[in-house]
Every structure is written in C-alpha cells, then in structure tokens.
Design an enzyme around this catalytic site. Structure first.
Site, mmCIF file in Angstrom:
data_model
loop_
_atom_site.group_PDB
_atom_site.id
_atom_site.type_symbol
_atom_site.label_atom_id
_atom_site.label_comp_id
_atom_site.label_asym_id
_atom_site.label_seq_id
_atom_site.Cartn_x
_atom_site.Cartn_y
_atom_site.Cartn_z
ATOM 1 C CB SER A 163 -0.894 -0.001 1.243
ATOM 2 O OG SER A 163 -1.532 1.249 1.410
ATOM 3 C CE1 TYR A 176 -3.249 -2.282 5.363
ATOM 4 C CE2 TYR A 176 -2.956 0.016 4.706
ATOM 5 C CZ TYR A 176 -3.213 -1.303 4.378
ATOM 6 O OH TYR A 176 -3.429 -1.645 3.065
#
Length: 254
Positions: A163, A176
């Site tokens: 990501s 995350y």
C-alpha cells in the site's frame, strides 16, 4: 494437475475487493487457487457453477474454467502449509503467488488512545507480514528450491500487495502503515534470496481503491508484473512515483 495451458496462481484474500475482481477477470486465463476465509469469489468453482435456468442441463462455457476455492484462516497454525499442499496436490506447481490477504484496523485517535493500537500490532503484522513470509518460504521449501531451471523457464514469481501507506504517513494508520513498510522490505529481501533458484518477487503499492484508483488497474498491475522480468521492486499504482518509493510499473518497463 494443471493442463499446462494456463499459469497456476495462488491468490490469498480472494473474497476481498481486489481478490474477487481478480478472480472474475482472470479465471479463464489462470488456474487460480482462491484462498478465502468466508465469502467465495463470484466465479465458477468446485463449490458452485453457472446454470442456464431455461436449459439447466445444457453445459455452459463459463464452467470450463473453475477456480479452486480453499477456505482457510491463514492466521491459524498450519493453515498456510495446508493451502500450499492442496495447491501443489491439485495442480503440481505454482507459477504466481499473490499475497493479497490483509488486516486493516484504523486508529483515528492515535496510538496513545488506550491500548487499541497496541492490541492491533500482532494482528496487522501476522496477516500482513508473517503470512506472506510463510507462504513464500513454504512454497520455496516444498517446490521452488528444487526447480531452478523450470522456475526461470516459467518466469515464476511473487507479487505482494502492499500500500502507499507503507511509505506515506496517514492519520490513524500507524499499525497498518508499519506492517506494509515491513512487507516492502520483506519483498526486497525475498527477491534477493530467491534469485538463486530463479523466482522473482515484487510488490505493488496502490493508493485507495476503488475510491482513488480503479480496482481493475490494481489487478492489471499484478498481471503486468507476472509478465515482466522485474524483481525486487515496490511499484506504486495510481500514485506519483515519489509517493510510493519507486516508479510506477508502466514507467519501470521502459
């Protein structure tokens, strides 16, 4: 066993937004081992098939290409090994490993809001880092390490779905983001180690999909990496090159 006409893809997170679209778009191009925890992808599989309600006995061409669905909680001990064994027993090989399953839990009040972020550390790193590591290691140990020439001839490789959060700072995404940054570095290390027996490794780092980049573009970037000869890269999808610690895949090919 695979017929040999299609590449064998082991895909985790097959029930998510990207995994489901990948299966629906490419199930006639790849023999897909679709690993999901709950919901199955919306394509024909060994568990279900398409039927014409006006001619229920008539064979449909859509059913000629079925994904092989495997239900698994990949965070449980032994589940990664079970999936690898099932994939190899079913098709005899894996040409493309796509580590797409991910844990996402946001903490908009930051890491000091009680113990919420602290408690989320292990789930993030277990699914986002440890599971891709285990899949890569087990496939190497049980198949790839003994097949160097075949790996190179078949252009076998790993694509980890990272990501933009792995390189950029976004409020509430500390756990995350840290896990995706670790996945990026793990990808580079795997690429270096697996070069010895001819298996490539790369990661894609998309921005938010489908809100900011079409999910179709993210899925296509996986295919482009599978068809390329690149290794050891982390490639942004839907972002500028300097926002993803690397060039976009389309630019890197030229």
């Amino acid at each position: 066993m695979s017929t040999g006409e299609r590449r064998v893809c082991l895909l985790t997170g097959a029930s998510g937004t990207l995994g489901d679209l990948f299966c629906r778009t490419y199930y006639t191009d790849y023999d897909i081992v679709a690993v999901c925890r709950t919901r199955t992808p919306a394509v024909p599989s060994q568990l279900e098939w398409y039927v014409d309600p006006l001619a229920p006995e008539q064979p449909l061409p859509e059913n000629d290409s079925r994904v092989f669905v495997v239900r698994a909680d990949l965070t449980e001990p032994g589940e990664v090994e079970r999936v690898v064994d099932l994939a190899l027993a079913r098709y005899g090989r894996v040409d493309l490993l796509v580590n797409n399953a991910a844990h996402v839990q946001l903490h908009p009040r930051g890491i000091v809001d009680g113990d919420a972020a602290l408690d989320a550390f292990d789930p993030h790193f277990q699914l986002n880092v440890a599971v891709p590591l285990r899949f890569s290691a087990r496939l190497a140990q049980r198949f790839w390490m003994q097949a160097g020439p075949q790996n190179r001839a078949a252009n076998r490789n790993i694509v980890n779905v990272s990501s933009i959060s792995g390189t950029e700072v976004y409020p509430g995404q500390a756990m995350y983001s840290a896990s995706k940054a670790a996945l990026n570095q793990l990808t580079r290390s795997i690429a270096d180690e697996f070069a010895e027996f001819g298996v490539r490794a790369n990661a894609i780092a998309p921005t938010t999909f489908p809100a900011l980049v079409p999910t179709e573009q993210v899925a296509q970037s996986i295919i482009e990496l599978d068809q390329s000869t690149l290794t050891g890269g982390v490639f942004g999808v839907g972002v500028e090159p300097d926002a993803a610690a690397g060039a976009r895949l389309a630019d890197a090919e030229h």
